[in-house]
Enzyme design. Structure first.
Site, PDB file in Angstrom:
ATOM      1  N   TYR A 136       0.821  -1.215   0.000  1.00 28.48           N
ATOM      2  CA  TYR A 136       0.000   0.000   0.000  1.00 28.48           C
ATOM      3  C   TYR A 136       0.857   1.269   0.000  1.00 28.48           C
ATOM      4  O   TYR A 136       0.436   2.312  -0.475  1.00 28.48           O
ATOM      5  CB  TYR A 136      -0.907   0.031   1.235  1.00 28.48           C
ATOM      6  CG  TYR A 136      -2.267  -0.583   1.045  1.00 28.48           C
ATOM      7  CD1 TYR A 136      -2.411  -1.871   0.535  1.00 28.48           C
ATOM      8  CD2 TYR A 136      -3.414   0.115   1.393  1.00 28.48           C
ATOM      9  CE1 TYR A 136      -3.655  -2.438   0.383  1.00 28.48           C
ATOM     10  CE2 TYR A 136      -4.668  -0.450   1.242  1.00 28.48           C
ATOM     11  CZ  TYR A 136      -4.782  -1.720   0.737  1.00 28.48           C
ATOM     12  OH  TYR A 136      -6.031  -2.266   0.601  1.00 28.48           O
ATOM     13  N   LYS A 187       2.980 -15.254   1.835  1.00 31.13           N
ATOM     14  CA  LYS A 187       3.137 -15.934   0.535  1.00 31.13           C
ATOM     15  C   LYS A 187       4.633 -16.239   0.414  1.00 31.13           C
ATOM     16  O   LYS A 187       5.307 -15.811  -0.534  1.00 31.13           O
ATOM     17  CB  LYS A 187       2.613 -15.034  -0.589  1.00 31.13           C
ATOM     18  CG  LYS A 187       2.520 -15.699  -1.949  1.00 31.13           C
ATOM     19  CD  LYS A 187       1.411 -16.734  -2.067  1.00 31.13           C
ATOM     20  CE  LYS A 187       1.511 -17.461  -3.395  1.00 31.13           C
ATOM     21  NZ  LYS A 187       0.540 -18.578  -3.513  1.00 31.13           N
ATOM     22  N   ASP A 247     -12.475  -8.881   4.360  1.00 30.84           N
ATOM     23  CA  ASP A 247     -13.779  -8.858   3.685  1.00 30.84           C
ATOM     24  C   ASP A 247     -14.380 -10.266   3.632  1.00 30.84           C
ATOM     25  O   ASP A 247     -15.586 -10.454   3.802  1.00 30.84           O
ATOM     26  CB  ASP A 247     -13.661  -8.309   2.254  1.00 30.84           C
ATOM     27  CG  ASP A 247     -13.838  -6.791   2.206  1.00 30.84           C
ATOM     28  OD1 ASP A 247     -13.542  -6.128   3.217  1.00 30.84           O
ATOM     29  OD2 ASP A 247     -14.283  -6.274   1.151  1.00 30.84           O
TER      30      ASP A 247
HETATM   31  C1  IPM Z   1     -10.467  -1.011   3.997  1.00 30.77           C
HETATM   32  C2  IPM Z   1     -10.707  -0.335   2.676  1.00 30.77           C
HETATM   33  C3  IPM Z   1      -9.556   0.600   2.395  1.00 30.77           C
HETATM   34  C4  IPM Z   1      -8.291  -0.227   2.316  1.00 30.77           C
HETATM   35  C5  IPM Z   1      -9.714   1.494   1.157  1.00 30.77           C
HETATM   36  C6  IPM Z   1     -10.999   2.297   1.202  1.00 30.77           C
HETATM   37  C7  IPM Z   1      -8.540   2.403   0.951  1.00 30.77           C
HETATM   38  O1  IPM Z   1     -10.889  -1.289   1.686  1.00 30.77           O
HETATM   39  O2  IPM Z   1     -10.339  -0.295   5.007  1.00 30.77           O
HETATM   40  O3  IPM Z   1     -10.427  -2.246   4.037  1.00 30.77           O
HETATM   41  O4  IPM Z   1      -7.991  -0.801   1.270  1.00 30.77           O
HETATM   42  O5  IPM Z   1      -7.584  -0.303   3.320  1.00 30.77           O
HETATM   43 MG    MG Z   2     -11.045  -3.284   2.429  1.00 25.88          MG
END
Ligand code: IPM
Ligand code: MG
Length: 352
Positions: A136, A187, A247
């Site tokens: 990131y 990984k 998620d």
């Molecule tokens: C999360 C979201 C964020 C991330 C985005 C909105 C930048 O998906 O908090 O999981 O990728 O961290």
């Molecule tokens: Mg997210």
């Protein structure tokens, strides 16, 4: 500090504030609120997704409660000023490297899960996601023009030892208070950055002899999460893998609309936000589920304000409301009462 943000953000933050005001009264916490813009709302007002003045105010706050950022209105913008950049900037600038994402199945919602009831009943996983490093934030990054005239996109997956060690400590400490199992996800069969990740985790585990450490490749972890999720206690992983796996874990619990998160730095200050996004498709209709944000407010009380009693009271009130059969659209099932965002928030306040 309140940062409602975009989409359903303002609606769900309003409900969380109602709940915070109710516990404030009940437990005499003397909370003070301030509110600022982030994401698309900040772009519209200031031309940037997080104004420096807002960031400075957040620095001096004991905690930040955020709604969500982003929406189609700002999708066409250059990646350097997209709404998401505001969120990434605040995480980075406040040093909030430790992201706690609990995935807990409320027994009342077992049938809302996409998995069979017996696979998820009693599910209680904690994902500890590294939040200020990895791909990131790694440099160099960008889109460059090759000599061939073709464009090439590139990012860098980097982790220094200290970054791995400090997130590892968060995971081990959390595991000590839970079922004493840490699964480190990497990984390491392909990526050197995660070979180092695995080594550091292994070395760190010597400081926690009571905690069982297991390593899993991320593809297998994704499969195991939907095959037999109850095998996990604490999962610790890097920024991108944690984004994806959290998620997945969210869906096991019935709805991403139920999941809170805490992003912590080294001094107890933190940013609290629901795991879900801004859901622009349902914004303004009062049908969003405010419970993830209300539960994030509970985490805020626990971790940044050391008000565990108030946090528990909120969590119990949410359980009560679910017992009453009240459901927002995302967790609705037959025989329950479908209620609005505002009604669900009011019910939590009443249950308090
Ligand atoms: C999360 C979201 C964020 C991330 C985005 C909105 C930048 O998906 O908090 O999981 O990728 O961290
Ligand atoms: Mg997210």
């Amino acid at each position: 500090m309140l940062l409602p943000g975009d989409g359903i953000g303002p609606e769900i933050i309003a409900e969380a504030v109602k709940v915070l005001e109710a516990v404030d009264k009940k437990f005499k916490l003397r909370l003070k609120f301030d509110e600022e813009l982030i994401g698309g709302a900040a772009i519209d007002a200031h031309g940037v997704p997080l104004a420096n003045a807002t960031l400075e105010k957040c620095r001096t706050a004991d905690a930040v409660l955020m709604g969500s950022v982003g929406g189609p209105k700002w999708d066409g913008l250059d990646s350097s000023i997209r709404p998401e950049k505001g969120l990434l900037k605040i995480r980075y600038e406040l040093g909030l490297f430790g992201n706690l994402r609990p995935a807990i199945l409320y027994p009342q919602l077992a049938d809302a899960s996409s998995l069979k009831r017996e696979l998820v009943a009693g599910l209680d996983i904690l994902i500890v996601r590294e939040l200020t490093g990895g791909i990131y934030f790694g440099e160099p990054r960008g889109i460059r023009l090759l000599e061939s005239g073709e464009r090439q996109g590139y990012n860098t997956y980097v982790y220094a030892e200290h970054e791995i060690e400090r997130i590892g400590r968060v995971a081990f400490e959390m595991a000590m208070k839970r079922n004493k199992k840490v699964c480190s996800v990497d990984k390491a069969n392909v990526l050197e950055a995660t070979v180092l990740w695995r080594e550091v985790m292994q070395a760190l585990s010597k400081d926690y002899p009571d905690v069982e450490l297991l390593h899993m490749y991320v593809d297998n972890a994704a499969m195991q999460l939907v095959r037999a999720p109850k095998q996990f206690d604490v999962i610790v992983t890097g920024n991108m893998f944690g984004d994806i796996l959290s998620d997945t874990a969210a869906m096991l619990t019935g709805s991403i609309g139920m999941l809170p998160s805490a992003s912590l730095g080294k001094d107890g200050r933190g940013l609290y936000e629901p795991v879900h996004g801004s859901a622009p498709d349902i914004a303004g209709q009062s049908i969003a589920n405010p419970l993830a944000t209300i539960l994030s407010a509970a985490m805020l009380l626990r971790y940044s304000l050391s008000e565990a009693r108030a946090a528990q009271a909120i969590e119990k009130a949410v359980g009560k409301v679910l017992d009453q059969g009240l459901r927002s659209a995302d967790i609705y099932s037959e025989g329950m009462s479908k209620v609005s965002t505002v009604e669900l928030g009011d019910a939590v306040v009443a249950a308090l």
